[in-house]
Write a protein that holds these residues in place. Structure first.
Motif, PDB file in Angstrom:
ATOM      1  N   ALA A  93      25.339 -36.441  50.930  1.00 16.24           N
ATOM      2  CA  ALA A  93      26.395 -36.377  49.921  1.00 16.24           C
ATOM      3  C   ALA A  93      26.096 -35.331  48.849  1.00 16.24           C
ATOM      4  N   SER A  94      25.188 -34.389  49.142  1.00 17.15           N
ATOM      5  CA  SER A  94      24.888 -33.326  48.182  1.00 17.15           C
ATOM      6  C   SER A  94      24.701 -32.014  48.931  1.00 17.15           C
ATOM      7  N   ALA A  95      24.922 -30.929  48.192  1.00 14.64           N
ATOM      8  CA  ALA A  95      24.752 -29.586  48.753  1.00 14.64           C
ATOM      9  C   ALA A  95      24.468 -28.626  47.602  1.00 14.64           C
ATOM     10  N   ARG A  96      24.034 -27.439  47.966  1.00 14.09           N
ATOM     11  CA  ARG A  96      23.762 -26.381  46.996  1.00 14.09           C
ATOM     12  C   ARG A  96      24.537 -25.135  47.416  1.00 14.09           C
ATOM     13  N   GLY A  97      24.864 -24.281  46.445  1.00 13.36           N
ATOM     14  CA  GLY A  97      25.579 -23.058  46.764  1.00 13.36           C
ATOM     15  C   GLY A  97      25.127 -21.897  45.916  1.00 13.36           C
ATOM     16  N   ARG A  98      25.190 -20.713  46.519  1.00  7.61           N
ATOM     17  CA  ARG A  98      24.956 -19.447  45.824  1.00  7.61           C
ATOM     18  C   ARG A  98      26.217 -18.621  46.045  1.00  7.61           C
ATOM     19  N   ILE A  99      26.957 -18.398  44.961  1.00 12.52           N
ATOM     20  CA  ILE A  99      28.273 -17.792  45.045  1.00 12.52           C
ATOM     21  C   ILE A  99      28.274 -16.485  44.252  1.00 12.52           C
ATOM     22  N   GLY A 100      28.690 -15.392  44.898  1.00 18.16           N
ATOM     23  CA  GLY A 100      28.849 -14.116  44.212  1.00 18.16           C
ATOM     24  C   GLY A 100      30.282 -13.975  43.727  1.00 18.16           C
TER      25      GLY A 100
END
Length: 157
Positions: A93-100
């Motif tokens: 139920a969790s995630a991480r993101g790297r967004i440009g």
């Protein structure tokens, strides 16, 4: 959990979340942006030009909406997502993101319009509750700011 892959439908939902954030900001729907955050979600902003790293923390949907209302003084913004990488979090139920992102901020200046272009990266943590992904934490990291003259826009010349 290392080695796990986020299922395609979950990845699509995360893409929708980050693009919806950009669209809501550009439409000045700050209440809509706030609804994209968990009840205890946090938005951490830089303080340019002194600080390009995230230093100003805003908690909860009310804090997020209040922080973004600073854009009321900027008559036109245009956010373009330039890349998105999602990784699994510590549980399903969790995630991480790297967004440009490249964010244009168009304002009047000396009888004309100028565009302050922010090249930035979001560092995100997401949480899924009741089948819906929300921001648990979004940190905005500026890389550089350009200023450009605007030849023409829907605001005028």
């Amino acid at each position: 959990m290392a080695g796990l892959v986020i299922p395609v439908e979950e990845r699509a939902a995360l893409h929708d979340l980050v693009h919806r954030y950009a669209a809501c900001v550009d439409e000045r729907d700050f209440a809509g942006v706030a609804r994209l955050f968990a009840d205890d979600g946090v938005l951490v902003l830089p303080d340019p030009p002194r600080e390009f790293d995230p230093v100003l923390e805003h908690r909860g949907p009310g804090g997020v909406a209040a922080a973004l209302s600073a854009l009321d003084d900027v008559p036109l913004t245009a956010h373009g997502i330039t890349g998105a990488v999602f990784d699994p979090g510590d549980d399903p139920a969790s995630a991480r993101g790297r967004i440009g992102c490249v964010a244009h901020h168009v304002s009047p200046r000396g009888g004309r319009f100028a565009d302050a272009v922010w090249h930035l990266r979001y560092r995100d943590r997401y949480v899924r509750a009741e089948g819906v992904w929300r921001f648990a934490r979004r940190e905005v990291r500026l890389d550089l700011i350009e200023t450009r003259e605007v030849r023409a826009s829907r605001l005028g010349r």
